[in-house]
Scaffold this motif. Structure first.
Motif, PDB file in Angstrom:
ATOM      1  N   SER A   1      23.361  77.776 -18.335  1.00 43.34           N
ATOM      2  CA  SER A   1      23.306  76.767 -19.404  1.00 43.34           C
ATOM      3  C   SER A   1      22.090  75.868 -19.286  1.00 43.34           C
ATOM      4  N   HIS A   2      21.452  75.841 -18.115  1.00 44.45           N
ATOM      5  CA  HIS A   2      20.287  74.976 -17.910  1.00 44.45           C
ATOM      6  C   HIS A   2      18.963  75.662 -18.235  1.00 44.45           C
ATOM      7  N   LEU A   3      18.997  76.990 -18.409  1.00 43.95           N
ATOM      8  CA  LEU A   3      17.749  77.736 -18.532  1.00 43.95           C
ATOM      9  C   LEU A   3      16.920  77.319 -19.743  1.00 43.95           C
ATOM     10  N   LEU A   4      17.577  76.966 -20.846  1.00 44.07           N
ATOM     11  CA  LEU A   4      16.850  76.597 -22.061  1.00 44.07           C
ATOM     12  C   LEU A   4      16.287  75.180 -21.994  1.00 44.07           C
ATOM     13  N   LYS A   5      16.773  74.380 -21.058  1.00 48.75           N
ATOM     14  CA  LYS A   5      16.353  72.983 -20.989  1.00 48.75           C
ATOM     15  C   LYS A   5      15.094  72.769 -20.158  1.00 48.75           C
ATOM     16  N   ILE A   6      14.848  73.661 -19.201  1.00 51.58           N
ATOM     17  CA  ILE A   6      13.849  73.349 -18.173  1.00 51.58           C
ATOM     18  C   ILE A   6      12.422  73.263 -18.692  1.00 51.58           C
ATOM     19  N   PHE A   7      12.134  73.893 -19.850  1.00 56.59           N
ATOM     20  CA  PHE A   7      10.779  73.840 -20.387  1.00 56.59           C
ATOM     21  C   PHE A   7      10.561  72.642 -21.307  1.00 56.59           C
ATOM     22  N   THR A   8      11.577  71.790 -21.441  1.00 58.68           N
ATOM     23  CA  THR A   8      11.465  70.593 -22.274  1.00 58.68           C
ATOM     24  C   THR A   8      10.874  69.454 -21.450  1.00 58.68           C
ATOM     25  N   ILE A   9       9.881  68.788 -22.001  1.00 61.23           N
ATOM     26  CA  ILE A   9       9.199  67.736 -21.264  1.00 61.23           C
ATOM     27  C   ILE A   9      10.159  66.606 -20.902  1.00 61.23           C
ATOM     28  N   PHE A  10      10.019  66.098 -19.696  1.00 61.83           N
ATOM     29  CA  PHE A  10      10.842  65.017 -19.121  1.00 61.83           C
ATOM     30  C   PHE A  10      12.302  65.425 -18.895  1.00 61.83           C
ATOM     31  N   GLN A  11      12.581  66.748 -19.010  1.00 57.57           N
ATOM     32  CA  GLN A  11      13.956  67.202 -18.786  1.00 57.57           C
ATOM     33  C   GLN A  11      14.182  67.412 -17.290  1.00 57.57           C
ATOM     34  N   ARG A  12      15.145  66.701 -16.716  1.00 60.90           N
ATOM     35  CA  ARG A  12      15.485  66.824 -15.300  1.00 60.90           C
ATOM     36  C   ARG A  12      16.909  67.338 -15.169  1.00 60.90           C
ATOM     37  N   LEU A  13      17.110  68.253 -14.191  1.00 60.43           N
ATOM     38  CA  LEU A  13      18.439  68.800 -13.953  1.00 60.43           C
ATOM     39  C   LEU A  13      19.110  68.148 -12.748  1.00 60.43           C
TER      40      LEU A  13
ATOM     41  N   TYR B   1      15.896  65.179  -5.871  1.00 61.82           N
ATOM     42  CA  TYR B   1      14.599  65.857  -5.893  1.00 61.82           C
ATOM     43  C   TYR B   1      13.606  64.983  -6.639  1.00 61.82           C
ATOM     44  N   SER B   2      12.381  64.943  -6.122  1.00 64.44           N
ATOM     45  CA  SER B   2      11.337  64.149  -6.766  1.00 64.44           C
ATOM     46  C   SER B   2      10.833  64.872  -8.016  1.00 64.44           C
ATOM     47  N   GLY B   3      10.019  64.165  -8.785  1.00 63.90           N
ATOM     48  CA  GLY B   3       9.439  64.770  -9.987  1.00 63.90           C
ATOM     49  C   GLY B   3       9.828  64.013 -11.235  1.00 63.90           C
ATOM     50  N   ASN B   4       9.060  64.258 -12.301  1.00 63.40           N
ATOM     51  CA  ASN B   4       9.307  63.539 -13.550  1.00 63.40           C
ATOM     52  C   ASN B   4       9.621  64.463 -14.719  1.00 63.40           C
ATOM     53  N   GLY B   5       9.828  65.756 -14.445  1.00 64.02           N
ATOM     54  CA  GLY B   5      10.246  66.672 -15.503  1.00 64.02           C
ATOM     55  C   GLY B   5       9.143  67.094 -16.440  1.00 64.02           C
ATOM     56  N   ILE B   6       7.893  67.091 -15.958  1.00 62.46           N
ATOM     57  CA  ILE B   6       6.771  67.481 -16.820  1.00 62.46           C
ATOM     58  C   ILE B   6       6.249  68.864 -16.455  1.00 62.46           C
ATOM     59  N   GLY B   7       6.355  69.241 -15.180  1.00 63.62           N
ATOM     60  CA  GLY B   7       5.704  70.446 -14.657  1.00 63.62           C
ATOM     61  C   GLY B   7       5.939  71.709 -15.459  1.00 63.62           C
ATOM     62  N   LEU B   8       7.210  72.066 -15.712  1.00 60.39           N
ATOM     63  CA  LEU B   8       7.498  73.316 -16.417  1.00 60.39           C
ATOM     64  C   LEU B   8       7.145  73.229 -17.901  1.00 60.39           C
ATOM     65  N   ALA B   9       7.202  72.030 -18.486  1.00 56.15           N
ATOM     66  CA  ALA B   9       6.749  71.855 -19.878  1.00 56.15           C
ATOM     67  C   ALA B   9       5.257  72.137 -19.968  1.00 56.15           C
ATOM     68  N   ILE B  10       4.508  71.712 -18.937  1.00 50.86           N
ATOM     69  CA  ILE B  10       3.070  71.993 -18.899  1.00 50.86           C
ATOM     70  C   ILE B  10       2.839  73.502 -18.763  1.00 50.86           C
TER      71      ILE B  10
ATOM     72  N   VAL C   1      12.455  82.693 -17.892  1.00 45.24           N
ATOM     73  CA  VAL C   1      13.086  82.415 -16.601  1.00 45.24           C
ATOM     74  C   VAL C   1      14.444  83.094 -16.529  1.00 45.24           C
ATOM     75  N   GLU C   2      14.752  83.607 -15.333  1.00 44.73           N
ATOM     76  CA  GLU C   2      16.077  84.134 -15.020  1.00 44.73           C
ATOM     77  C   GLU C   2      16.517  83.493 -13.715  1.00 44.73           C
ATOM     78  N   SER C   3      17.794  83.163 -13.608  1.00 45.52           N
ATOM     79  CA  SER C   3      18.241  82.474 -12.399  1.00 45.52           C
ATOM     80  C   SER C   3      19.727  82.670 -12.189  1.00 45.52           C
TER      81      SER C   3
ATOM     82  N   PHE D   1      10.558  83.423 -12.415  1.00 48.11           N
ATOM     83  CA  PHE D   1       9.769  83.112 -13.609  1.00 48.11           C
ATOM     84  C   PHE D   1       8.902  84.312 -13.929  1.00 48.11           C
ATOM     85  N   THR D   2       8.865  84.687 -15.204  1.00 48.59           N
ATOM     86  CA  THR D   2       8.030  85.803 -15.646  1.00 48.59           C
ATOM     87  C   THR D   2       7.010  85.277 -16.645  1.00 48.59           C
ATOM     88  N   ILE D   3       5.741  85.559 -16.369  1.00 46.89           N
ATOM     89  CA  ILE D   3       4.681  85.104 -17.279  1.00 46.89           C
ATOM     90  C   ILE D   3       3.972  86.332 -17.860  1.00 46.89           C
TER      91      ILE D   3
END
Length: 417
Positions: A360-372, A378-387, A401-403, A411-413
């Protein structure tokens, strides 16, 4: 005998009258047979009724009746000789009540009729006008196309195309365009402010970096132990690389500078990223296994940022007391096809053995400022994967992403060939 003569005269007059009516009927029948008559007006009990005739042109008339546009024939002064059912529906008036009236009576501006007839003489046959209707709304816009039927028929043919839906779409399009222009102006303002902000931040970052370099150069290396001297060298190299990265980020953020895509060896890029992340890699005892990676056309700055975010993420979300293992490799199936895209792609996977995440979290992680996770976990501001997602969009590629929870994440690019 005089009475008989009167009877004879009366009978002769009646015969003559009947003969005239017969001749008239014969001429009407002949006109019908020749196709010169479209309709008949019959007087019954002082009331005139108009009847349309089906002649040899039945197929043609049927086509006009089924025509999904209004069709009329009028005399030169606008008298309606015929109208099809579709026009009747447009004005919401029965066709038998339309025929015999003047078409200008159905115009929102009746004076336009003279203009239409005059324009027809000069070959101008198509116009846009408003028709009146008994329905709501009281008018509807239409294209009206006139054709002079002479010399075959002393009449004018008219086709009426309802523009109501077209006008609705045009108005909606104009409204959306206006809204889009407002949003573009707002976006330009935000981008301008962001650009100024990045330049200010870069200045504030580079100033302490310059001081670090300056004071580093003042330290006498001869008085340092071998380990300290090595640490000072690492500090200097890190500061120089950070200074370069700040310059690259400023260039990347600028609208006036377009970074060219050049041939990039991804193996070299990942080696540079590993040097940047040396401290955290050693601290977590991370094992980064890099396979044979391709040379692609891309932005070097963005590729370093992409793999830096993905590798640091994999290290950050490792299991407690379990050294992270990160595998980066190109899959065997080259020329991968992505649904709804014509290009073929190179497929690269970044796989870890970390904590994973719920589906259920897989669709959220690429959204900017989205933290799980909470900040204290865990440190971070939720920007990395959006970038990362934005970088792949900049390269006309894709990232997925699959998890599995407690099993790891992949992660597949996809880079277009």
């Amino acid at each position: 005998m005089i009475v008989d003569d009167k009877n004879i005269d009366s009978l002769l007059a009646e015969i003559e009258s009947l003969k005239e009516k017969l001749d008239e009927s014969n001429s009407i029948i002949e006109a019908i047979r020749e196709g010169d008559v479209d309709a008949l007006v019959v007087n019954k009990d002082g009331i005139s009724q108009l009847y349309s005739l089906e002649t040899a042109d039945y197929t043609y008339r049927l086509l006009i009746e089924k025509f999904r546009q209004g069709a009329l024939s009028i005399s030169k002064n606008g008298l309606i000789l015929y109208c099809n059912e579709y026009f009747s529906k447009l004005v919401n008036i029965p066709s038998e009540k339309i025929i015999g009236n003047y078409i200008q009576g159905y115009f929102d501006n009746s004076s336009q009729f003279t203009t239409l007839i005059d324009a027809l003489k000069y070959g101008l046959s198509t116009h846009e006008i408003l028709f009146k209707t008994n329905d709501t709304p009281a008018t509807f816009p239409a294209y009206i196309s006139l054709t002079d039927l002479e010399p075959s028929v002393d009449a004018i043919g008219i086709v009426v195309v309802d523009l109501t839906e077209k006008k609705k779409y045009e108005e909606a399009l104009i409204k959306h365009q206006e809204e889009l222009e407002v949003k573009i102006k707002e976006l330009n303002r935000i981008n301008s402010n962001l650009e100024e902000f990045i330049h200010v931040i870069s200045h504030d970052l580079k100033e302490p970096l310059r001081k670090i370099l300056m004071h580093n150069s003042k330290i006498d290396g001869s008085n340092l132990t071998e380990i300290d001297a090595k640490s000072m060298g690492v500090i200097k190299l890190s500061v120089l690389r950070l200074n370069s990265l700040v310059d690259d980020l400023v260039k990347y953020s600028s609208h006036t500078v377009k970074e060219e895509h050049t041939e990039i060896d991804l193996t070299t890029v990942i080696s540079e990223v590993k040097e940047d992340l040396e401290v955290i890699i050693n601290d977590k005892k991370a094992d980064i296994r890099v396979g044979d990676l391709p040379v692609i056309k891309a932005s070097r700055v963005q590729m370093r940022q992409l793999f830096s975010n993905l590798i640091s993420n994999a290290i950050k979300y490792c299991k407690p007391n379990c050294p992270p293992v990160i595998e980066i490799d190109q899959t065997d199936n080259l020329d991968v096809e992505i649904p709804n895209q014509n290009s073929k792609f190179v497929k690269i996977q970044i796989k870890d053995n970390g904590i994973g995440m719920e589906t259920s979290h897989l669709l959220k992680i690429f959204t900017i400022f989205q933290r799980l996770h909470a900040r204290n976990e865990y440190s971070g501001n939720g920007i990395g994967l959006a970038i990362c997602k934005k970088i792949m969009e900049n390269h006309s590629g894709n990232i997925t992403v699959e998890s599995k929870l407690n099993e790891g994440t992949t992660f597949t690019i996809y880079f277009p060939i």
